[in-house]
Structures are given as structure tokens and as C-alpha cells.
Design an enzyme around this catalytic site. Structure first.
Site, PDB file in Angstrom:
ATOM      1  N   ASP A   1      39.785  25.269  37.194  1.00  0.00           N
ATOM      2  CA  ASP A   1      40.206  26.287  38.163  1.00  0.00           C
ATOM      3  C   ASP A   1      41.733  26.306  38.142  1.00  0.00           C
ATOM      4  O   ASP A   1      42.386  25.351  38.562  1.00  0.00           O
ATOM      5  CB  ASP A   1      39.671  25.891  39.552  1.00  0.00           C
ATOM      6  CG  ASP A   1      40.030  26.917  40.625  1.00  0.00           C
ATOM      7  OD1 ASP A   1      40.867  27.806  40.350  1.00  0.00           O
ATOM      8  OD2 ASP A   1      39.468  26.831  41.731  1.00  0.00           O
TER       9      ASP A   1
ATOM     10  N   LYS B   1      47.437  34.631  43.550  1.00  0.00           N
ATOM     11  CA  LYS B   1      48.642  33.919  43.991  1.00  0.00           C
ATOM     12  C   LYS B   1      49.844  34.302  43.145  1.00  0.00           C
ATOM     13  O   LYS B   1      50.898  34.613  43.668  1.00  0.00           O
ATOM     14  CB  LYS B   1      48.431  32.404  43.930  1.00  0.00           C
ATOM     15  CG  LYS B   1      47.040  31.934  44.294  1.00  0.00           C
ATOM     16  CD  LYS B   1      46.783  31.879  45.775  1.00  0.00           C
ATOM     17  CE  LYS B   1      45.311  31.612  46.034  1.00  0.00           C
ATOM     18  NZ  LYS B   1      44.971  31.428  47.416  1.00  0.00           N
TER      19      LYS B   1
ATOM     20  N   TRP C   1      38.904  21.894  46.925  1.00  0.00           N
ATOM     21  CA  TRP C   1      38.913  23.084  47.788  1.00  0.00           C
ATOM     22  C   TRP C   1      37.514  23.216  48.391  1.00  0.00           C
ATOM     23  O   TRP C   1      36.520  23.222  47.647  1.00  0.00           O
ATOM     24  CB  TRP C   1      39.260  24.303  46.931  1.00  0.00           C
ATOM     25  CG  TRP C   1      39.352  25.595  47.670  1.00  0.00           C
ATOM     26  CD1 TRP C   1      40.002  25.838  48.844  1.00  0.00           C
ATOM     27  CD2 TRP C   1      38.789  26.851  47.257  1.00  0.00           C
ATOM     28  NE1 TRP C   1      39.888  27.152  49.186  1.00  0.00           N
ATOM     29  CE2 TRP C   1      39.140  27.795  48.230  1.00  0.00           C
ATOM     30  CE3 TRP C   1      38.025  27.255  46.165  1.00  0.00           C
ATOM     31  CZ2 TRP C   1      38.767  29.129  48.148  1.00  0.00           C
ATOM     32  CZ3 TRP C   1      37.646  28.577  46.083  1.00  0.00           C
ATOM     33  CH2 TRP C   1      38.018  29.501  47.057  1.00  0.00           C
TER      34      TRP C   1
END
Ligand code: LMR
Length: 395
Positions: free
Chosen positions: A211, A246, A130
Site C-alpha cells: 500500500d 494524498k 491502518w
């Protein structure tokens, strides 16, 4: 003084989303930011969140600061969610956490703690990762090495390359891993491969930093955390950045946690104290609303069950979209896109060049990152034909 400062380019993800929002073409397709969107193209509020929110608003009597470590119910709940309620590490009291402003706040606090332990420590990041990982961790002073991860020709994990590169990761180094639903490629490690990484960490002494922002968007809440839990069961220390952006749709509420799995309870408490000092110099104390909602959901059986059912439905829709997109792309051209069905979570690379993604934007108002990362959840019944034809048009 300030007039020396130049205008900086927009963020590659958020900036592109803004360009898409400004595009007047009614056929535009937004596959940019990793946000779940329903069939109507709306990012919905979970019913469980609505219920928790109504109760919270009715009961809330103060807007005083949150405690520096955040809401206790949230911290306990997210530790159980990530590690499993039967986690031996939890039972042994060697876990602690700090509520943070979203998963980014968790990454930042994790980075601060790593840097406090080893100034300028080397962090190994997947190629690709990311894009925000680098500035987020780098602004603390950490240094980076990359390990091979995604293999574009085979559309999968280059595990041999990953292992070969990580052989150079040593004690005092940190290896940043995506717990599930790899952002940006959607290609995940198998449990057996996680086992190999655990062997390497044991042997070489590096510290995993995981993560897990997308827990629950792949195969399920527990399945998505299986690799992480394997590492936790084998290693003395693991740092985790978790988020409810999310999986509870709490994006704007910034509800995240930095979780520390440590050698023992004393070390776990020491890391919280380090996290609090770091937080105080960056943002002082965490925001309340999102974590109070998530804390309620995670500690209330009825709300928790409602949330899990909604999350499963969301996940099933994303997986259905993966299948539907492959079928559509198969009908309009002869390139094999079946890899999209094997990938997990919101993202996949379509395997297009930056020039092809530019043409998609300019000629068709179809927006994806230059890397051809798409947010699968941006596809729906009313744009899928147009999207497939546009992709065929630039191939
Ligand atoms: C993404 O990758 O699109 C999301 O994680 C949103 C963001 O902040 O970039």
C-alpha cells in the site's frame, strides 16, 4: 426486515473528525483524518490540478462510462510513477493495472485477486496498521495474521520482531506492507531492511501487497518508492495499491490503481481480466474525473513539473512542522519527542494513553485518534503553541 438493524458506532477516524467539526470552540485543533492542510487549515487544490481541470472541462464532450480498466494515460502514468519510468518490469511488459476508486478500491481489487488465487488466504498485517485495512480485505474473505512492527518504547520499527514473525509467512500467504510513510506510526523501513524482506519473500515464497498511498509525502516520489522498487526488482510477483488522494490532493475524486507486477505479460493480462470481473461485481467501472486529471498531469511535462514542485513544497512544510512541533514540545515539558523528526509523512504517534487523548478532546478541544496518532499537517503557526501546552497539560 430492516428494523432488526442497529445503529453502528461511527468510524473511529471519520467519526472523530465529525465530532471535531461540530465542536464550537474556536481554538479547536483537528489532527484526525489524514488530509494535508495548509497554514490556514484548508486542504488546498494543487495549481497543477486546477490547470488540468480547466483544460478537461473545456474539452470534455461526454459523460459516457469510463472503460472498465480506466483511463489509459492514468494507468500508464501511475505505473511509471510507482515503479519508475526506467523500471525493468515495465520494460519487460510484466506489469498491468486497473484504475480504481481511490487507494481503497485498489486494496479491494487486490484482495479480490488474492482471494481468487487462494480462497481465504492469510494476509500478514503490521501491528499496528491502518484500521480500515482489516475490514476492507477481510470483507472479501481473507484471513489475518499480524507481525510486530512499531515498538512504542523506542518509537521505531521493531525490525527483529517483524522478521521473527514473518518467518512463519509461507508460499500462498500475502504480506501487506506500507510502501512509505507508515499509517499510523510514520516509522518506515530502511532500504537495507526492505532488502531483508525481499530475501525472505524469495526464500519463503510469500507475495508482497504494498500500500503506497503516501508516495511523495516522505522523502520524495522516487525515494519513497525505493523499497517497493527493490522488491519488484527481486520478486516474480508484487501487488500494489496506489493512490493520488494524498500526493495530488485528489481525495474526493477517488483516483487510485491496483498495479500487478507478474511473472510475465500473459499473467499480467490475466490479472487485469480478474480485476475487471471483480470490479464489475463491486462497483462496475471507475469514476472519471480524478483519474483524467491525474492522467493529464502524469503525461504532460509542464503540468507534471508544476505538480512535483508543489508536492515538494508540501512535503517540506510537513517536515518543517515536525521540527517545530518537537521544539515546542521540548519547551513545555521534559518528555523527549525528538522521534517525531525521524518519522515520515503525515502521521506520528505522540505516545499518549487513550485517557490522555480523551482529556485533550474534552478539556482542550484537541482532536487526535485514541492511539495518539496525529496528522502532523493539521499543525500550523496559529495552533502549535496551544497544542504543545495542551499536550503538556495532560502529561
Ligand atoms: C487516514 O488514515 O486518516 C486517511 O487514510 C483517511 C481515511 O480514510 O481513514
Amino acid at each position: 426486515m430492516l428494523d432488526k438493524l442497529e445503529q453502528l458506532p461511527a468510524d473511529p477516524i471519520l467519526g472523530l473528525a465529525a465530532v471535531c467539526r461540530a465542536d464550537p470552540n474556536p481554538q479547536k485543533v483537528d489532527l484526525t483524518v489524514g488530509i494535508y492542510m495548509d497554514e490556514q487549515g484548508v486542504c488546498p487544490v494543487f495549481d497543477a490540478v486546477q490547470h488540468a481541470q480547466r483544460a478537461l472541462v473545456a474539452e470534455e464532450t461526454s459523460k459516457a462510462y469510463m472503460p472498465p480498466a480506466g483511463d489509459e494515460a492514468f494507468n500508464q502514468g501511475i505505473q511509471r510513477l510507482v515503479l519508475g519510468s526506467d523500471s525493468p518490469a515495465l520494460r519487460d511488459g510484466r506489469v498491468s493495472s486497473v484504475q480504481t476508486p481511490g487507494g481503497c478500491g485498489a486494496l479491494r481489487i487486490g484482495a479480490e485477486i488474492i482471494n481468487a488465487a487462494t480462497t481465504g488466504a492469510r494476509v500478514w498485517v503490521s501491528d499496528p496498521t491502518w484500521p480500515v485495512h482489516i475490514p476492507l480485505l477481510g470483507s472479501v474473505g481473507l484471513k489475518f495474521e499480524t507481525y510486530r512492527y512499531y515498538e512504542p518504547a523506542g518509537h521505531g520499527v521493531d525490525f527483529d520482531g517483524m522478521v521473527a514473525d514473518l518467518k512463519a509467512a509461507a508460499a500462498g500467504d500475502v504480506v501487506l506492507l506500507h510502501g512509505c510513510c507508515h499509517n499510523p506510526c510514520g516509522a518506515d523501513l530502511s532500504l537495507q531492511q526492505w532488502g531483508v524482506i525481499a530475501d525472505m519473500a524469495e526464500r519463503q515464497g510469500f507475495t508482497p501487497f504494498i500500500d503506497i498511498a503516501y508516495q511523495g509525502l516522505g522523502d520524495g516520489l522516487d525515494q519513497d518508492a525505493a523499497g517497493l522498487r527493490l522488491l519488484v526488482s527481486r520478486l516474480p510477483e508484487v501487488i500494489i495499491a496506489a493512490s493520488c488522494s494524498k500526493n495530488m490532493g485528489l481525495y474526493r475524486e477517488r483516483a487510485g490503481a491496483a498495479i500487478f507486477v507478474c511473472r510475465d505479460g500473459e499473467n499480467a493480462r490475466a490479472l487485469v481480466s480478474q480485476g475487471l470481473v471483480a470490479a464489475r461485481r463491486v462497483y462496475s467501472m471507475p469514476p472519471a474525473h480524478g483519474a483524467l486529471l491525474a492522467g493529464r498531469i502524469l503525461s504532460d511535462e509542464v503540468l507534471g513539473e508544476l505538480w512535483r514542485i508543489e508536492l515538494v513544497a508540501m512535503c517540506e512544510r510537513i517536515n518543517g512542522l515536525r521540527n517545530a512541533l518537537v521544539q515546542k514540545l521540548n519547551t513545555v515539558g521534559d518528555r523527549d519527542f525528538s522521534f517525531i523528526q525521524r518519522e515520515k509523512g503525515m502521521f506520528s504517534f505522540l505516545g499518549l494513553s487513550a485517557e490522555q487523548t480523551r482529556r485533550l478532546r474534552e478539556e482542550y478541544s484537541v482532536y487526535m485518534l485514541d492511539s495518539s496518532r496525529i496528522n502532523v499537517a493539521g499543525v500550523n503557526a496559529s495552533n502549535i503553541d496551544y497544542l504543545a501546552e495542551a499536550v503538556a497539560g495532560v502529561l
